[in-house]
Design an enzyme around this catalytic site. Structure first.
Site, PDB file in Angstrom:
ATOM      1  N   HIS A  29       0.833  -1.202   0.000  1.00 38.21           N
ATOM      2  CA  HIS A  29       0.000   0.000   0.000  1.00 38.21           C
ATOM      3  C   HIS A  29       0.869   1.254   0.000  1.00 38.21           C
ATOM      4  CE1 HIS A  29      -2.976   2.785   2.117  1.00 38.21           C
ATOM      5  NE2 HIS A  29      -3.589   2.435   0.999  1.00 38.21           N
ATOM      6  N   GLU A  56       1.515  -0.214  -5.044  1.00 33.09           N
ATOM      7  CA  GLU A  56       0.337   0.615  -5.315  1.00 33.09           C
ATOM      8  C   GLU A  56       0.678   2.101  -5.348  1.00 33.09           C
ATOM      9  OE1 GLU A  56      -3.909   2.000  -3.465  1.00 33.09           O
ATOM     10  OE2 GLU A  56      -2.009   2.094  -2.391  1.00 33.09           O
ATOM     11  N   ASP A  58      -1.120   5.899  -5.801  1.00 33.84           N
ATOM     12  CA  ASP A  58      -2.316   6.729  -5.967  1.00 33.84           C
ATOM     13  C   ASP A  58      -2.012   7.777  -7.035  1.00 33.84           C
ATOM     14  OD1 ASP A  58      -3.730   5.455  -3.930  1.00 33.84           O
ATOM     15  OD2 ASP A  58      -2.911   6.780  -2.396  1.00 33.84           O
ATOM     16  N   HIS A  71      -0.885  10.731  -2.460  1.00 31.56           N
ATOM     17  CA  HIS A  71      -2.067  10.209  -1.780  1.00 31.56           C
ATOM     18  C   HIS A  71      -3.307  11.029  -2.127  1.00 31.56           C
ATOM     19  CE1 HIS A  71      -4.799   8.797   1.231  1.00 31.56           C
ATOM     20  NE2 HIS A  71      -4.728   9.880   1.951  1.00 31.56           N
TER      21      HIS A  71
END
Length: 337
Positions: A29, A56, A58, A71
Protein backbone atom coordinates in the site's frame (compact mmCIF):
# COMPACT_ATOMS: atom_id res chain seq x y z
CA UNK A 1 -5.77 21.85 -24.71
CA UNK A 2 -4.13 19.59 -22.13
CA UNK A 3 -1.07 17.77 -23.34
CA UNK A 4 -0.65 14.28 -21.91
CA UNK A 5 2.88 14.01 -20.54
CA UNK A 6 4.50 10.63 -21.09
CA UNK A 7 8.21 10.11 -20.72
CA UNK A 8 9.85 8.18 -23.53
CA UNK A 9 10.36 4.60 -22.41
CA UNK A 10 11.85 1.46 -23.86
CA UNK A 11 9.18 -1.14 -23.16
CA UNK A 12 10.53 -4.50 -22.09
CA UNK A 13 8.36 -7.42 -21.14
CA UNK A 14 7.81 -8.42 -17.55
CA UNK A 15 9.06 -11.93 -16.76
CA UNK A 16 6.62 -14.70 -17.58
CA UNK A 17 4.14 -15.30 -14.78
CA UNK A 18 4.81 -18.20 -12.45
CA UNK A 19 2.67 -21.31 -13.13
CA UNK A 20 1.08 -20.88 -9.70
CA UNK A 21 0.94 -17.20 -8.63
CA UNK A 22 1.18 -16.43 -4.91
CA UNK A 23 -2.14 -16.55 -3.09
CA UNK A 24 -3.33 -14.39 -1.54
CA UNK A 25 -1.52 -11.59 -3.32
CA UNK A 26 0.26 -9.02 -1.16
CA UNK A 27 -0.12 -5.46 -2.44
CA UNK A 28 2.25 -2.93 -0.90
CA UNK A 29 0.00 0.00 0.00
CA UNK A 30 1.83 3.05 -1.37
CA UNK A 31 4.95 0.93 -1.10
CA UNK A 32 6.31 -0.20 2.24
CA UNK A 33 4.75 2.95 3.65
CA UNK A 34 5.01 1.80 7.24
CA UNK A 35 8.80 2.02 6.97
CA UNK A 36 9.45 4.69 4.33
CA UNK A 37 7.53 7.82 3.26
CA UNK A 38 4.63 6.72 1.08
CA UNK A 39 4.81 6.85 -2.71
CA UNK A 40 8.59 7.23 -2.78
CA UNK A 41 11.12 5.17 -4.69
CA UNK A 42 12.53 4.00 -1.35
CA UNK A 43 9.09 2.74 -0.26
CA UNK A 44 8.46 0.87 -3.51
CA UNK A 45 11.89 -0.71 -3.72
CA UNK A 46 11.78 -1.82 -0.09
CA UNK A 47 8.35 -3.38 -0.70
CA UNK A 48 9.71 -5.36 -3.63
CA UNK A 49 12.68 -6.52 -1.57
CA UNK A 50 10.24 -7.61 1.17
CA UNK A 51 8.37 -9.86 -1.24
CA UNK A 52 5.33 -7.78 -2.26
CA UNK A 53 3.59 -9.06 -5.38
CA UNK A 54 2.21 -5.63 -6.36
CA UNK A 55 3.07 -2.02 -5.54
CA UNK A 56 0.34 0.62 -5.31
CA UNK A 57 0.51 4.23 -6.52
CA UNK A 58 -2.32 6.73 -5.97
CA UNK A 59 -2.70 8.89 -9.08
CA UNK A 60 -3.61 12.58 -9.35
CA UNK A 61 -3.06 15.16 -12.10
CA UNK A 62 -0.66 18.03 -12.67
CA UNK A 63 -1.80 21.23 -14.37
CA UNK A 64 -0.23 20.11 -17.65
CA UNK A 65 -1.79 16.65 -17.73
CA UNK A 66 0.75 14.37 -16.06
CA UNK A 67 -0.36 11.46 -13.90
CA UNK A 68 1.65 11.88 -10.73
CA UNK A 69 1.83 9.80 -7.59
CA UNK A 70 0.46 11.34 -4.39
CA UNK A 71 -2.07 10.21 -1.78
CA UNK A 72 -4.25 13.24 -2.56
CA UNK A 73 -4.14 16.23 -4.87
CA UNK A 74 -3.74 18.39 -1.74
CA UNK A 75 -0.02 18.01 -1.03
CA UNK A 76 0.86 20.08 2.05
CA UNK A 77 0.95 16.93 4.18
CA UNK A 78 3.18 14.90 1.88
CA UNK A 79 5.61 17.50 0.48
CA UNK A 80 7.51 20.60 1.56
CA UNK A 81 5.34 22.91 -0.57
CA UNK A 82 4.34 24.99 2.48
CA UNK A 83 8.02 25.83 3.03
CA UNK A 84 8.44 27.24 -0.47
CA UNK A 85 7.79 31.02 -0.41
CA UNK A 86 7.50 31.24 -4.20
CA UNK A 87 4.39 29.03 -4.00
CA UNK A 88 2.73 30.78 -1.05
CA UNK A 89 0.14 32.50 -3.25
CA UNK A 90 -1.11 29.16 -4.57
CA UNK A 91 -2.59 28.16 -1.22
CA UNK A 92 -6.33 28.03 -1.75
CA UNK A 93 -9.55 26.23 -0.81
CA UNK A 94 -11.13 23.68 -3.12
CA UNK A 95 -14.21 21.49 -2.75
CA UNK A 96 -13.24 17.90 -3.56
CA UNK A 97 -16.08 15.37 -3.64
CA UNK A 98 -18.19 17.71 -1.54
CA UNK A 99 -15.52 18.42 1.10
CA UNK A 100 -13.91 21.87 1.38
CA UNK A 101 -10.14 21.50 1.68
CA UNK A 102 -7.51 24.21 2.10
CA UNK A 103 -3.93 23.81 0.94
CA UNK A 104 -1.85 23.40 -2.19
CA UNK A 105 -3.18 21.29 -5.06
CA UNK A 106 -1.33 19.39 -7.75
CA UNK A 107 -3.61 20.76 -10.46
CA UNK A 108 -2.14 24.23 -9.81
CA UNK A 109 1.42 23.09 -10.59
CA UNK A 110 3.15 21.90 -13.73
CA UNK A 111 5.07 18.65 -13.61
CA UNK A 112 8.32 20.62 -13.74
CA UNK A 113 7.26 22.62 -10.67
CA UNK A 114 6.18 19.51 -8.80
CA UNK A 115 9.59 17.99 -9.52
CA UNK A 116 11.17 20.75 -7.41
CA UNK A 117 9.23 19.68 -4.31
CA UNK A 118 10.41 17.04 -1.88
CA UNK A 119 8.36 14.22 -0.39
CA UNK A 120 8.01 13.83 3.35
CA UNK A 121 6.32 11.49 5.82
CA UNK A 122 2.54 12.04 6.03
CA UNK A 123 2.19 10.59 9.57
CA UNK A 124 5.33 11.76 11.41
CA UNK A 125 3.85 11.37 14.91
CA UNK A 126 2.98 7.72 14.21
CA UNK A 127 6.01 6.92 12.06
CA UNK A 128 8.85 9.14 13.29
CA UNK A 129 11.48 6.81 11.86
CA UNK A 130 10.25 7.55 8.35
CA UNK A 131 11.17 11.22 8.65
CA UNK A 132 14.82 10.28 8.16
CA UNK A 133 14.01 9.31 4.58
CA UNK A 134 12.43 12.61 3.49
CA UNK A 135 13.72 14.45 0.45
CA UNK A 136 12.82 12.36 -2.60
CA UNK A 137 11.25 13.87 -5.69
CA UNK A 138 7.63 13.19 -6.64
CA UNK A 139 7.21 10.25 -8.99
CA UNK A 140 5.10 9.91 -12.12
CA UNK A 141 2.99 6.85 -12.87
CA UNK A 142 5.45 5.85 -15.59
CA UNK A 143 8.29 5.89 -13.09
CA UNK A 144 6.41 3.53 -10.76
CA UNK A 145 5.85 1.15 -13.68
CA UNK A 146 9.59 1.36 -14.35
CA UNK A 147 10.33 0.56 -10.70
CA UNK A 148 8.09 -2.53 -10.90
CA UNK A 149 9.72 -3.63 -14.17
CA UNK A 150 13.21 -3.17 -12.69
CA UNK A 151 12.13 -5.08 -9.58
CA UNK A 152 10.83 -7.89 -11.76
CA UNK A 153 14.17 -8.11 -13.56
CA UNK A 154 16.06 -8.01 -10.26
CA UNK A 155 14.01 -10.69 -8.52
CA UNK A 156 12.96 -12.83 -11.47
CA UNK A 157 9.37 -12.50 -10.26
CA UNK A 158 6.41 -10.61 -11.68
CA UNK A 159 5.96 -7.38 -9.72
CA UNK A 160 2.60 -5.89 -10.61
CA UNK A 161 1.26 -2.36 -10.24
CA UNK A 162 -2.09 -1.47 -8.66
CA UNK A 163 -2.81 2.21 -9.43
CA UNK A 164 -5.73 4.02 -7.81
CA UNK A 165 -7.37 6.89 -9.69
CA UNK A 166 -8.15 9.63 -7.17
CA UNK A 167 -11.17 11.92 -7.73
CA UNK A 168 -11.50 11.37 -11.50
CA UNK A 169 -14.87 13.14 -11.75
CA UNK A 170 -13.45 16.21 -10.02
CA UNK A 171 -10.45 16.26 -12.33
CA UNK A 172 -12.63 15.85 -15.42
CA UNK A 173 -14.79 18.78 -14.30
CA UNK A 174 -11.74 21.07 -14.15
CA UNK A 175 -10.52 19.98 -17.58
CA UNK A 176 -8.06 17.28 -16.54
CA UNK A 177 -9.70 13.96 -17.44
CA UNK A 178 -7.72 10.97 -16.19
CA UNK A 179 -8.92 8.06 -18.32
CA UNK A 180 -7.26 8.98 -21.64
CA UNK A 181 -3.75 9.61 -20.24
CA UNK A 182 -4.00 6.48 -18.11
CA UNK A 183 -4.93 4.32 -21.08
CA UNK A 184 -2.15 5.89 -23.16
CA UNK A 185 0.43 4.91 -20.56
CA UNK A 186 -1.03 1.42 -20.20
CA UNK A 187 -0.89 0.88 -23.96
CA UNK A 188 2.67 2.19 -24.16
CA UNK A 189 3.67 -0.33 -21.50
CA UNK A 190 1.64 -3.27 -22.87
CA UNK A 191 -0.55 -3.38 -19.76
CA UNK A 192 -4.05 -3.54 -21.24
CA UNK A 193 -4.78 -7.28 -21.41
CA UNK A 194 -6.65 -9.42 -18.91
CA UNK A 195 -3.44 -11.14 -17.78
CA UNK A 196 -1.39 -7.95 -17.44
CA UNK A 197 0.34 -7.50 -14.05
CA UNK A 198 -1.89 -4.59 -13.13
CA UNK A 199 -5.06 -3.93 -11.10
CA UNK A 200 -6.69 -0.52 -11.65
CA UNK A 201 -8.68 0.75 -8.68
CA UNK A 202 -11.21 3.51 -8.13
CA UNK A 203 -13.93 4.44 -5.62
CA UNK A 204 -16.01 5.83 -8.48
CA UNK A 205 -18.13 3.68 -10.78
CA UNK A 206 -18.41 5.60 -14.06
CA UNK A 207 -14.63 5.76 -14.45
CA UNK A 208 -14.31 1.99 -14.09
CA UNK A 209 -17.14 1.48 -16.56
CA UNK A 210 -15.35 3.74 -19.04
CA UNK A 211 -12.12 1.78 -18.59
CA UNK A 212 -13.97 -1.50 -19.01
CA UNK A 213 -15.03 -0.36 -22.48
CA UNK A 214 -11.46 0.55 -23.47
CA UNK A 215 -9.17 -2.12 -22.05
CA UNK A 216 -9.21 -5.70 -20.77
CA UNK A 217 -6.93 -5.07 -17.78
CA UNK A 218 -8.29 -6.07 -14.34
CA UNK A 219 -10.39 -3.42 -12.59
CA UNK A 220 -11.17 -3.12 -8.86
CA UNK A 221 -14.15 -1.33 -7.35
CA UNK A 222 -13.09 0.21 -4.04
CA UNK A 223 -15.73 0.25 -1.31
CA UNK A 224 -15.56 1.65 2.21
CA UNK A 225 -17.56 0.96 5.35
CA UNK A 226 -19.55 4.17 4.92
CA UNK A 227 -20.56 6.55 2.14
CA UNK A 228 -20.82 5.83 -1.55
CA UNK A 229 -19.32 6.70 -4.94
CA UNK A 230 -18.82 10.44 -5.39
CA UNK A 231 -20.01 10.18 -8.98
CA UNK A 232 -23.31 8.47 -8.08
CA UNK A 233 -25.10 10.43 -5.31
CA UNK A 234 -27.57 8.26 -3.47
CA UNK A 235 -25.74 5.00 -4.11
CA UNK A 236 -24.01 3.47 -1.10
CA UNK A 237 -21.16 1.02 -0.72
CA UNK A 238 -23.34 -0.91 1.73
CA UNK A 239 -25.76 -1.51 -1.13
CA UNK A 240 -22.95 -2.45 -3.48
CA UNK A 241 -21.78 -5.35 -1.28
CA UNK A 242 -25.19 -7.04 -1.29
CA UNK A 243 -25.58 -10.07 -3.58
CA UNK A 244 -27.45 -7.89 -6.07
CA UNK A 245 -24.88 -5.13 -5.86
CA UNK A 246 -21.96 -7.50 -6.34
CA UNK A 247 -23.65 -9.09 -9.36
CA UNK A 248 -23.95 -5.64 -10.92
CA UNK A 249 -20.38 -4.81 -9.98
CA UNK A 250 -19.21 -7.93 -11.81
CA UNK A 251 -20.55 -6.54 -15.09
CA UNK A 252 -17.67 -4.02 -15.23
CA UNK A 253 -15.04 -4.98 -12.62
CA UNK A 254 -12.96 -8.02 -11.72
CA UNK A 255 -12.26 -7.27 -8.07
CA UNK A 256 -14.28 -6.15 -5.07
CA UNK A 257 -11.86 -4.04 -3.02
CA UNK A 258 -13.37 -3.70 0.44
CA UNK A 259 -12.48 -2.15 3.76
CA UNK A 260 -11.78 -4.64 6.56
CA UNK A 261 -14.97 -3.71 8.45
CA UNK A 262 -17.12 -4.86 5.54
CA UNK A 263 -15.76 -8.38 6.15
CA UNK A 264 -15.20 -8.45 9.91
CA UNK A 265 -17.28 -5.84 11.76
CA UNK A 266 -15.69 -4.14 14.73
CA UNK A 267 -17.32 -4.10 18.15
CA UNK A 268 -16.63 -2.36 21.44
CA UNK A 269 -14.66 -5.44 22.48
CA UNK A 270 -12.65 -5.58 19.27
CA UNK A 271 -14.01 -7.56 16.35
CA UNK A 272 -17.06 -9.68 15.64
CA UNK A 273 -16.64 -13.45 15.77
CA UNK A 274 -18.93 -13.76 12.75
CA UNK A 275 -17.71 -12.48 9.37
CA UNK A 276 -20.14 -11.10 6.85
CA UNK A 277 -20.94 -13.12 3.70
CA UNK A 278 -19.27 -10.56 1.41
CA UNK A 279 -16.34 -12.79 0.39
CA UNK A 280 -18.60 -15.74 -0.37
CA UNK A 281 -21.09 -13.61 -2.29
CA UNK A 282 -18.35 -11.84 -4.26
CA UNK A 283 -16.85 -15.17 -5.27
CA UNK A 284 -20.29 -16.41 -6.33
CA UNK A 285 -20.54 -13.34 -8.58
CA UNK A 286 -17.19 -14.21 -10.17
CA UNK A 287 -15.25 -11.47 -8.39
CA UNK A 288 -11.95 -11.67 -6.58
CA UNK A 289 -11.73 -9.96 -3.20
CA UNK A 290 -8.97 -7.65 -1.97
CA UNK A 291 -9.13 -6.16 1.53
CA UNK A 292 -7.68 -2.86 2.74
CA UNK A 293 -5.68 -1.66 4.66
CA UNK A 294 -3.47 -3.53 7.13
CA UNK A 295 -1.27 -1.30 9.28
CA UNK A 296 0.68 -2.14 12.43
CA UNK A 297 0.06 0.96 14.56
CA UNK A 298 -2.45 0.50 17.39
CA UNK A 299 -4.73 3.26 16.12
CA UNK A 300 -5.39 1.18 12.98
CA UNK A 301 -5.67 -2.30 14.52
CA UNK A 302 -8.72 -3.65 16.40
CA UNK A 303 -8.15 -3.79 20.14
CA UNK A 304 -8.15 -7.60 20.19
CA UNK A 305 -5.32 -7.72 17.64
CA UNK A 306 -3.07 -4.90 18.83
CA UNK A 307 0.53 -6.00 18.65
CA UNK A 308 -0.45 -8.85 16.34
CA UNK A 309 -0.75 -7.50 12.81
CA UNK A 310 0.22 -10.92 11.48
CA UNK A 311 -2.68 -12.55 13.31
CA UNK A 312 -5.10 -9.90 12.04
CA UNK A 313 -4.00 -10.54 8.46
CA UNK A 314 -4.09 -14.33 8.90
CA UNK A 315 -7.72 -14.10 9.98
CA UNK A 316 -8.59 -12.71 6.54
CA UNK A 317 -6.40 -15.24 4.78
CA UNK A 318 -8.40 -17.93 6.55
CA UNK A 319 -11.62 -16.48 5.16
CA UNK A 320 -10.43 -16.91 1.58
CA UNK A 321 -9.52 -13.38 0.45
CA UNK A 322 -7.58 -13.16 -2.80
CA UNK A 323 -5.33 -10.22 -1.87
CA UNK A 324 -4.56 -7.71 0.87
CA UNK A 325 -3.25 -4.17 0.94
CA UNK A 326 -0.66 -3.58 3.64
CA UNK A 327 1.64 -0.76 4.70
CA UNK A 328 3.90 -3.52 6.01
CA UNK A 329 4.20 -6.01 3.12
CA UNK A 330 6.87 -8.03 4.90
CA UNK A 331 4.37 -8.90 7.65
CA UNK A 332 1.71 -9.86 5.09
CA UNK A 333 4.17 -12.03 3.16
CA UNK A 334 5.36 -13.78 6.34
CA UNK A 335 1.76 -14.34 7.47
CA UNK A 336 0.97 -15.97 4.13
CA UNK A 337 3.77 -18.50 4.51
Amino acid sequence: MIRFILAAVMVTAFPAAAPTPPHPLVIAHRGASGERPEHTRAAYELAIDQGADFIEPDLVMSRDGALIVRHENEISGTTNVADRPEFADRRTTRTIDGVATTGWFTEDFTLAELRTLRARERLPSLRPGNTAFAGETILTFQEVIDIARAGSARTGLVIGVAPELKHPTYFAEIGLPMVAPLVEILRTNALTTADSPIIIQCFEVTTLRALDRLIEAPLAQLMSLSGGPADLPGQTYAGMVTPEGLAELATYADWAAVETGLIIPRTEAGTSSSPTPVIEEAHKAGLKVVVWTFRAEDVFVPSDYRGDLSGWIRRFYGLGVDAVFSDFPDVAVAARS
